[in-house]
Motif scaffolding. Structure first.
Motif, PDB file in Angstrom:
ATOM      1  N   GLY A 221      15.620  -1.732   6.709  1.00 27.71           N
ATOM      2  CA  GLY A 221      16.808  -1.612   7.535  1.00 27.71           C
ATOM      3  C   GLY A 221      17.424  -0.231   7.446  1.00 27.71           C
ATOM      4  O   GLY A 221      17.435   0.388   6.373  1.00 27.71           O
ATOM      5  N   SER A 222      17.961   0.269   8.571  1.00 24.18           N
ATOM      6  CA  SER A 222      18.547   1.607   8.610  1.00 24.18           C
ATOM      7  C   SER A 222      19.777   1.613   9.508  1.00 24.18           C
ATOM      8  O   SER A 222      19.928   0.772  10.398  1.00 24.18           O
ATOM      9  CB  SER A 222      17.545   2.642   9.131  1.00 24.18           C
ATOM     10  N   VAL A 223      20.639   2.588   9.266  1.00 24.39           N
ATOM     11  CA  VAL A 223      21.796   2.861  10.112  1.00 24.39           C
ATOM     12  C   VAL A 223      21.852   4.367  10.320  1.00 24.39           C
ATOM     13  O   VAL A 223      21.643   5.145   9.375  1.00 24.39           O
ATOM     14  CB  VAL A 223      23.107   2.374   9.462  1.00 24.39           C
TER      15      VAL A 223
ATOM     16  N   TRP B 279      17.633   2.608  19.704  1.00 19.95           N
ATOM     17  CA  TRP B 279      18.811   2.443  18.852  1.00 19.95           C
ATOM     18  C   TRP B 279      19.973   1.980  19.724  1.00 19.95           C
ATOM     19  O   TRP B 279      19.989   2.213  20.943  1.00 19.95           O
ATOM     20  CB  TRP B 279      19.181   3.758  18.161  1.00 19.95           C
TER      21      TRP B 279
ATOM     22  N   GLY C 131      28.401  -6.271   6.204  1.00 20.91           N
ATOM     23  CA  GLY C 131      27.334  -7.034   6.844  1.00 20.91           C
ATOM     24  C   GLY C 131      26.041  -6.283   7.048  1.00 20.91           C
ATOM     25  O   GLY C 131      25.063  -6.854   7.556  1.00 20.91           O
ATOM     26  N   THR C 132      26.003  -5.016   6.662  1.00 21.01           N
ATOM     27  CA  THR C 132      24.828  -4.186   6.910  1.00 21.01           C
ATOM     28  C   THR C 132      24.305  -3.644   5.590  1.00 21.01           C
ATOM     29  O   THR C 132      24.874  -2.689   5.030  1.00 21.01           O
ATOM     30  CB  THR C 132      25.178  -3.016   7.847  1.00 21.01           C
TER      31      THR C 132
ATOM     32  N   LEU D 148      31.280  -3.968   9.250  1.00 26.66           N
ATOM     33  CA  LEU D 148      29.944  -3.380   9.365  1.00 26.66           C
ATOM     34  C   LEU D 148      29.386  -3.040   7.992  1.00 26.66           C
ATOM     35  O   LEU D 148      28.209  -3.302   7.700  1.00 26.66           O
ATOM     36  CB  LEU D 148      30.006  -2.129  10.238  1.00 26.66           C
ATOM     37  N   TYR D 149      30.216  -2.469   7.145  1.00 25.40           N
ATOM     38  CA  TYR D 149      29.794  -2.089   5.794  1.00 25.40           C
ATOM     39  C   TYR D 149      29.328  -3.306   5.008  1.00 25.40           C
ATOM     40  O   TYR D 149      28.284  -3.288   4.347  1.00 25.40           O
ATOM     41  CB  TYR D 149      30.970  -1.400   5.091  1.00 25.40           C
TER      42      TYR D 149
ATOM     43  N   VAL E 144      22.348   1.311  15.113  1.00 25.15           N
ATOM     44  CA  VAL E 144      21.329   0.545  14.399  1.00 25.15           C
ATOM     45  C   VAL E 144      20.124   0.393  15.310  1.00 25.15           C
ATOM     46  O   VAL E 144      20.247   0.496  16.534  1.00 25.15           O
ATOM     47  CB  VAL E 144      21.856  -0.840  13.983  1.00 25.15           C
TER      48      VAL E 144
ATOM     49  N   ASP F 180      18.328   0.593   3.496  1.00 27.38           N
ATOM     50  CA  ASP F 180      18.537  -0.477   2.525  1.00 27.38           C
ATOM     51  C   ASP F 180      17.339  -0.698   1.614  1.00 27.38           C
ATOM     52  O   ASP F 180      17.371  -1.566   0.743  1.00 27.38           O
ATOM     53  CB  ASP F 180      18.927  -1.783   3.215  1.00 27.38           C
TER      54      ASP F 180
ATOM     55  N   ALA G   1      22.062  -1.684   4.721  1.00 26.13           N
ATOM     56  CA  ALA G   1      21.752  -0.258   4.663  1.00 26.13           C
ATOM     57  C   ALA G   1      22.970   0.587   4.314  1.00 26.13           C
ATOM     58  O   ALA G   1      22.817   1.708   3.818  1.00 26.13           O
ATOM     59  CB  ALA G   1      21.160   0.210   5.998  1.00 26.13           C
ATOM     60  N   LEU G   2      24.176   0.072   4.545  1.00 23.02           N
ATOM     61  CA  LEU G   2      25.386   0.836   4.253  1.00 23.02           C
ATOM     62  C   LEU G   2      25.908   0.617   2.847  1.00 23.02           C
ATOM     63  O   LEU G   2      26.883   1.252   2.450  1.00 23.02           O
ATOM     64  CB  LEU G   2      26.476   0.489   5.273  1.00 23.02           C
TER      65      LEU G   2
END
Length: 721
Positions: free
Chosen positions: A642-644, A669, A605-606, A602-603, A719, A638, A608-609
């Motif tokens: 994009g947000s998480v 979400w 591929g995302t 996840l970190y 997400v 990001d 925002a992280l």
């Protein structure tokens, strides 16, 4: 014939300039005289053009001399009959002129030589048709230096070296020596006393401890970082580091140290399979004491013989790159051990270390502190840093114990330290050295990174040097580590009183480019493993471990996790044995490992992280003051829409319908990771895969909000749906 007192000085190895008398010389009448010192020889003759032209007269104690026919200097060889039997024809070390060029001497003298390893140490070379090894060592205060080794019966009389006075370097070409030969230096110190035999500070290979000789090895070729490595090392890239002590990650086939080949076949695939982007090794540079884990090194240019021949390290580096991993090495420029065969009082004086023990002795580790202000030491350390990156192709260095370098009063009581010339506590020479090292790497090895283990609030550690910073790319966030581990150790019923320990790190989170470290230092010396730190029964320990790792991966900053903690290892790390891999037979430990793998996925591929890990714009608190429920919630952005949403419930109480204020820009979400999932060994409380609608109900200062189920002792990631 040579005067008796000069001859006596030669055979007693007291003569400081052997080239003035050994080899071929012309006397006042123009006659040629040849002198040879070889105590292992029974007879020596001069050979010219393949023919014996003059037997030399034995003067006793291995000194031979004789007059050659003619007056023109000739290319000669020595025919030697050995006292132990046999004979052979050899080139004479004293037939060759100075080995270091004027340019190399100038570069050493200037004190900013970034590749001193090309000049000093042992270098296999060929002069004409004679192959051998050029030895060069810095020992400016020695009265005599000889190279001794397997090629001369360890006899210091045979290969006394030439002093290059401009730089205090002793040099010699030893014909017929070759790669694989063992060697050391024999020195008469400034006080006239014979020093213990010294290993070569620039040796590229060594014997396996407890033996201590240096080994002649060719200089590795230059290597370029793989395409894309510079991109993967950027501050806006996902960087997730698996820290490893290779000697105890997994034992070798024979139960001892694994070889580089064995490690190459297993370790990179394992680390890459868990989604880590980088592998960091505790120091692999040669060191005498296993229990120092490599942090008391005496071989800053030598991959440790514990893992086999140094050239096999190339196989391991390539395996890391083949699996898409960046390889970081722990590097130790702060101090070195006091072993007599090492750098301590190398030429009878404090050469590599400060003279005054108030500056030069490390009380915590009983080691010596480098004299950071000395230009030759500066070149030694900067060259070592560049060597690992340029010649072995590693992607960067994690620099150990930076705080101990920055402050002259580090771990010293009042009156036991020497102020700088301004009267302050900062070590200005060490600061300048670290800046220099980072500038050298930035200039000569673009794309490589450096990471500082720096435990104080020293400003600008990861700021560029042109802005007055130290020039590191990242800094370990030791404050975050200490605060959060203290918090998570508390019983959940008491966590309400320590709520700020999980939020305080955000006060300064963007003052540096931070890396969040759960390192080897946190799982030894009675501290317990990460799992052992957790309160509660077995279920709560596992849940706390997963929740904490989720908090860490959702928090701003690059990630670092020490081996074994990826499955919640029970028991402290023990460097003498391999990791307890059998624990993975327990499905709960296997679940923790799956959780870490999914966190990494996840970190990475995302955006925002990770994209704004080091930028304040990438973080936004949603709920930071719910002490009673021990709930934390925040948004990661990001910068491109994009947000998480990350939410932690750090009590064992499930919370249904927990309302969180969220931006109105997203209508729904979706939960994408939940540490309480049964997939990871949890109780499977959560929000499921369905979209959760945002409602026009105010919460946390926002006009819209989201109602969530918060699982017990868990971290969830959501997400926009």
């Amino acid at each position: 014939m040579l005067e008796a007192d000069v001859a006596q000085a030669l055979v007693e190895a007291r003569h400081g300039d052997p080239f003035a008398v050994l080899g071929l010389h012309t006397d006042a009448a123009g006659a040629l005289w040849l002198r040879v010192l070889n105590p292992q020889a029974a007879a020596v003759s001069a050979v010219v053009g393949g023919q014996v032209v003059a037997p030399l007269t034995a003067r006793g104690d291995g000194l031979f001399e004789g007059r050659l026919p003619g007056k023109a200097r000739v290319d000669y060889r020595l025919k030697i009959q050995w006292a132990a039997g046999g004979e052979g024809e050899y080139a004479d070390a004293y037939a060759f002129g100075p080995q270091l060029s004027d340019d190399e001497i100038r570069r050493l003298r200037d004190g900013n030589e970034a590749r001193a390893f090309e000049i000093l140490g042992s270098q296999p070379v060929t002069h004409g048709d004679v192959a051998g090894v050029r030895f060069a060592v810095w020992a400016p205060n020695a009265r005599r230096v000889s190279v001794v080794g397997s090629f001369n019966a360890w006899d210091g009389r045979r290969h006394a070296m030439r002093l290059r006075h401009d730089v205090g370097v002793w040099e010699l070409f030893v014909p017929h020596a070759q790669a694989g030969d063992f060697y050391k230096y024999e020195l008469i110190g400034a006080d006239g006393h014979l020093q213990p035999l010294k290993a070569d500070p620039y040796a590229r290979s060594t014997e396996l401890r407890p033996e201590t000789a240096s080994v002649v090895a060719p200089l590795p070729p230059k290597r370029r970082l793989p395409p894309g490595r510079a991109e993967a090392n950027r501050r806006d890239a996902p960087i997730s580091v698996y820290e490893c002590h290779p000697a105890s990650w997994r034992k070798g086939r024979d139960g001892g140290f694994p070889t580089w080949e064995e490690l190459a076949n297993t370790l990179p695939a394992y680390v890459a399979g868990l989604g880590f982007t980088h592998l960091e090794l505790l120091p692999i540079s040669e060191h005498p004491f296993d229990g120092s884990w490599g942090y008391q090194t005496l071989g800053l240019f030598a991959p440790s013989r514990r893992f086999g021949p140094p050239e096999q390290f190339e196989v391991f580096v390539q395996a890391c790159h083949d699996h898409g991993l960046g390889l970081l090495l722990d590097w130790v420029p702060a101090h070195f051990p006091t072993d007599g065969f090492g750098m301590a009082r190398f030429d009878g004086t404090a050469l590599y270390e400060y003279q005054d023990p108030k500056e030069g002795f490390h009380r915590d580790w009983n080691t010596l502190i480098y004299n950071f202000g000395r230009s030759e030491v500066r070149s030694f350390l900067a060259s070592s840093a560049l060597y690992w990156v340029e010649r072995w192709g590693v992607d960067g260095l994690r620099v150990d114990a930076v705080a101990s370098m920055l402050y002259r009063d580090y771990s010293r009581p009042s009156g036991e330290w020497v102020p700088n010339h301004h009267g302050g506590r900062e070590n200005l020479e060490a600061i300048a050295l670290l800046q220099h090292v980072n500038e050298v790497l930035g200039r000569e090895a673009p794309g490589a990174i450096t990471v500082a283990e720096e435990s104080t609030s020293f400003p600008g550690v990861s700021q560029p040097t042109y802005l007055g910073g130290l020039g590191f790319h990242f800094k370990w966030n030791m404050g975050w580590m200490n605060d959060t581990l203290r918090y998570i150790h508390e019983d959940p019923i008491h966590r309400r009183y320590h709520h700020h320990q999980m939020t305080f790190g955000l006060v300064y989170a963007f003052s540096e480019n931070f890396m969040l470290p759960i390192s080897h230092d946190e799982v030894v010396h009675g501290k317990g493993s990460l799992f052992d730190k957790m309160p509660g029964d077995e279920w709560q320990k596992f849940a706390n471990t997963r929740a904490y790792l989720g908090f860490m991966w959702g928090h701003p900053g690059k990630k670092l996790l020490f081996m074994g903690q990826e499955w919640g290892q029970r028991g402290e790390w023990n460097h003498d044995v391999g990791l307890p891999w059998h624990q993975l037979d327990d499905a709960r430990h296997a679940g923790v490992r799956r959780w870490v793998g999914d966190l990494n996925a996840l970190y990475r591929g995302t955006p925002a992280l990770h994209r704004l890990d080091c930028e304040a714009q990438g973080f936004e608190w949603v709920a930071s003051h719910d002490e009673e429920s021990s709930v934390y919630a925040w948004l990661r952005h990001d910068g491109q829409g994009g947000s998480v949403l990350v939410v932690c419930n750090l009590t064992p109480v499930p919370r249904h319908g927990y309302r969180l204020g969220v931006p109105s820009t997203h209508g729904a979400w979706r939960e994408v990771l939940n540490s309480d999932s049964e997939h990871y060994g949890g109780s499977n409380v959560g929000n499921g895969p369905q979209a959760l609608a945002v409602q026009a109900l105010a919460a946390h200062g926002r006009s819209h909000s989201l109602a969530l189920t918060l699982p017990p002792l868990a971290t969830v990631f959501l997400v926009p749906a």
